[in-house]
Design an enzyme around this catalytic site. Structure first.
Site, PDB file in Angstrom:
ATOM      1  CB  CYS A  46      -0.992  -0.042   1.154  1.00  0.00           C
ATOM      2  SG  CYS A  46      -2.426   0.991   0.838  1.00  0.00           S
ATOM      3  CG  HIS A  89      -3.489  -3.503   3.120  1.00  0.00           C
ATOM      4  ND1 HIS A  89      -2.507  -3.064   3.972  1.00  0.00           N
ATOM      5  CD2 HIS A  89      -4.069  -2.394   2.616  1.00  0.00           C
ATOM      6  CE1 HIS A  89      -2.500  -1.739   3.990  1.00  0.00           C
ATOM      7  NE2 HIS A  89      -3.433  -1.308   3.172  1.00  0.00           N
ATOM      8  CD  GLU A 136      -1.225  -6.389   4.979  1.00  0.00           C
ATOM      9  OE1 GLU A 136      -0.919  -6.681   3.809  1.00  0.00           O
ATOM     10  OE2 GLU A 136      -1.346  -5.211   5.363  1.00  0.00           O
TER      11      GLU A 136
HETATM   12  N1  GLN Z   1      -1.832   6.667   2.785  1.00  0.00           N
HETATM   13  C1  GLN Z   1      -1.950   5.918   1.591  1.00  0.00           C
HETATM   14  C2  GLN Z   1      -3.319   6.063   0.956  1.00  0.00           C
HETATM   15  O1  GLN Z   1      -4.241   6.472   1.600  1.00  0.00           O
HETATM   16  C3  GLN Z   1      -1.648   4.444   1.836  1.00  0.00           C
HETATM   17  C4  GLN Z   1      -2.678   3.767   2.668  1.00  0.00           C
HETATM   18  C5  GLN Z   1      -2.206   2.486   3.278  1.00  0.00           C
HETATM   19  O2  GLN Z   1      -1.027   2.205   3.302  1.00  0.00           O
HETATM   20  N2  GLN Z   1      -3.119   1.703   3.811  1.00  0.00           N
HETATM   21  O3  GLN Z   1      -3.488   5.763  -0.187  1.00  0.00           O
END
Ligand code: GLN
Length: 611
Positions: free
Chosen positions: A407, A537, A539
């Site tokens: 992410c 994600h 995970e």
């Molecule tokens: N801050 C980034 C976004 O909002 C990444 C978000 C995250 O890592 N969950 O896109």
């Protein structure tokens, strides 16, 4: 009739109630039963989405986009189920429901009260959610574990405790059992029972009788027979109802520890579980699960080589902030037969400013990064520490150290490439600098800027791999060569399409995109041992016996290249999607998960953006 097992806590929180609850569920699953779980969090927040990770640990994301307590992750992983946002009950959700009903006039002019209106709403909710199919049989669960967060006696949990008192009569004696998790402090070798006596006393005073008392000992010494006798005597239960849960070598050993003390037989008798008809297939599934779980824990005892991973993040002061990431690494390490050595580095410590103000800290942080077999940059929000993460990514890319970006880690890998390979020296994200001239990462158009609760791109989304990539893409091969995969998302920003041509021309491959081909979701460098970033994600979908594919590839690469090849072959043979995707999420639910701007004015401040 569903069987309910309530797991409550006494004395102090944070002693592993969630692990005991999910281990109990797992054990019942090994007998062939279908098990689901509900977590009650007696806080006023509607969900965990607006909480800083340092507050309660990671915000766990479900298929339907629910942002929930990390214990739901425990349940999904242990029970291999897919839960919905309704499996996490909070005071906020219950009160909202009751107040909305009151405003609609559903209470027909009555005075709306905690008892019976709030307590009824809690019981109705539990009954409704306990019937939702959670595993890939698509059938109603036989057993529902209900974990009551906090400790009995707190003001917050009082309506829930009272609801449970009533619930035992609603569903009947044979369908309701209670496990009370208590602390047995070890003082200079002496196991003290008084806190347990006191909490059981309080529980009885509230009208709930413990069927099992699980005594947590925060030492490696098991519960002594004399202590067991004493608790049995003073808490008015038989000795077989007192279970000792001392510290064992890993949480994966807890189910076996409970099993060795006859908890399955006890619950079988107490809840008349024999009355539930089980097919031969379900029984075999259970036995197979038990065998594989035993293999896993047995193998864990015999791990000699290790694999060292460094996690470069900003919430490293509370490791629970990265709970699922560390679980995914752990599961992958089991599969690679390596002992996981996970080092935590606060990304700010890698920045030149720290070099000037605290050189020792800077030096230690960099030593951890350069000596690691693999570098992981997880998700996160806000500017702090991102320059340190970019430096770590640069190191991984140039030195050909296996790298996994999740992410925010994915977005920063794009920025790092743009700055150091494409020459966009000022490349950044509009999350860090709204006026930048080189916005490589931009705000997604459909997201609300004024509201935070539930307004991200959330939940299960498909990624489509580029045609022909099965020939070279390691990450695609790890997913069994699939054309399309599903993983959970939680973000507000994305790669700016205006820079795509420049990025791709210079050799950065966006091997996975959304269904329209507009959103970049997976990047990979072909001429690197393992350099992979995902906007998703993965995970959140890892399982102890079925590790998340990109994590497995990463850990395997960090272990050694030959292991990578073997592991990938293994994964290709045994791959199955970690969650029953299509059965569980309908198009309508996904639409429900699309970000919406709540009508009310009160924007939820706080949240991770400010940290
Ligand atoms: N801050 C980034 C976004 O909002 C990444 C978000 C995250 O890592 N969950 O896109």
């Amino acid at each position: 009739m569903t069987k309910y097992i309530i797991v409550s806590g006494g004395v102090v929180s944070g002693i592993g109630k969630g692990v005991i609850a999910s281990s109990t569920g797992l054990l019942l699953k090994t007998t062939g039963l279908k098990v689901t779980a509900i977590k009650i969090d007696p806080y006023m927040n509607i969900d965990a989405g607006t909480m800083r990770p340092q507050e309660h640990g990671e915000v766990y994301v479900l298929n339907d986009g629910g942002e929930v307590d990390l214990d739901l992750g425990n349940y999904e992983r242990y029970l291999d189920v897919t839960l919905s946002r309704d499996n996490n009950i909070t005071t906020g959700k219950i009160y909202r429901e009751v107040i909305e009903k009151e405003r609609r006039g559903d209470y027909l002019g009555k005075t709306v009260q905690i008892v019976p209106h709030v307590t009824n709403a809690i019981q109705d909710w539990i009954e409704r959610v306990s019937k939702i199919p959670a595993d890939n049989t698509g059938e109603e669960p036989d057993v529902c574990i209900v974990e009551l967060g906090g400790t009995v006696g707190d003001i917050e949990s009082a309506p829930f405790v009272e609801a449970m008192r009533q619930f035992q009569f609603r569903v009947g004696y044979e369908n309701f059992a209670l496990i009370h998790v208590s602390l047995v402090p070890d003082m200079h070798g002496e196991q003290k029972t008084k806190p347990t006596q006191t909490t059981v006393h309080a529980l009885r005073g509230l009208g709930l009788l413990p069927d099992l008392i699980a005594c947590r000992l925060i030492v490696q010494k098991p519960l002594e027979p004399a202590t067991k006798e004493k608790i049995s005597m003073f808490c008015h239960v038989s000795a077989e109802q007192v279970i000792g849960v001392h510290d064992v070598s890993s949480v994966y050993h807890v189910p076996l520890l409970l099993q060795s003390q006859g908890i399955v037989q006890y619950l079988h008798k107490r809840l008349n579980l024999g009355s539930i008809e089980l097919t031969k297939e379900m029984k075999e599934r259970g036995l197979d699960l038990e065998k594989r779980w035993r293999d896993l824990t047995g193998r864990q005892e015999r791990l000699y080589d290790d694999v060292s991973i460094v996690l470069v993040g900003k919430y490293t002061d509370l490791q629970d902030s990265y709970m699922s990431v560390s679980k995914a690494l752990e599961h992958s390490a089991f599969r690679c037969q390596r002992k996981l050595t996970l080092k935590w580095v606060n990304s700010s410590d890698l920045e030149p400013e720290t070099q000037a103000t605290n050189p020792a800290k800077y030096h230690d942080a960099w030593r951890a990064v350069v000596s690691a077999g693999g570098i992981l940059v997880p998700g996160g929000f806000g500017t702090r520490g991102t320059e340190g993460m970019i430096l770590a990514i640069k190191w991984a890319r140039e030195q050909k150290i296996p790298f996994l970006g999740i992410c925010l880690g994915f977005q920063l890998a794009v920025i790092e490439w743009a700055r150091h390979v494409c020459g966009f020296t000022e490349a950044t994200s509009t999350e860090f600098d709204g006026d930048t001239k080189q916005p490589l990462i931009i705000f997604m158009p459909e997201i609300s800027k004024t509201h935070m609760g539930g307004t991200m791109r959330l939940g299960l989304r498909p990624t489509v791999f580029e045609a022909g990539s099965e020939k070279w893409s390691k990450v695609r091969q790890l997913y069994g060569g699939a054309e399309k995969i599903w993983e959970r998302h939680r973000h507000r920003y994305e790669v700016n399409p205006e820079y795509l041509e420049k990025l791709s021309e210079s050799g950065l491959s966006f091997v996975g995109k959304d269904e329209r081909g507009e959103r970049m979701q997976v990047l990979e460098l072909p001429d690197h041992p393992y350099f992979v970033g995902l906007q998703a994600h993965p995970e959140f979908c890892t399982r102890p016996l079925n590790p998340s594919p990109p994590f497995l590839g990463f850990v395997a690469a960090a272990s050694s290249h030959t292991v990578l090849r073997d592991q990938m072959n293994l994964q290709l043979k045994s791959f199955r999607p970690p969650h029953p995707v299509h059965a569980m999420v309908s198009e309508a639910e996904l639409r429900h998960a699309e970000p919406t701007v709540p009508g009310e004015e009160a924007a939820i401040a706080a949240g991770e953006q400010q940290s």
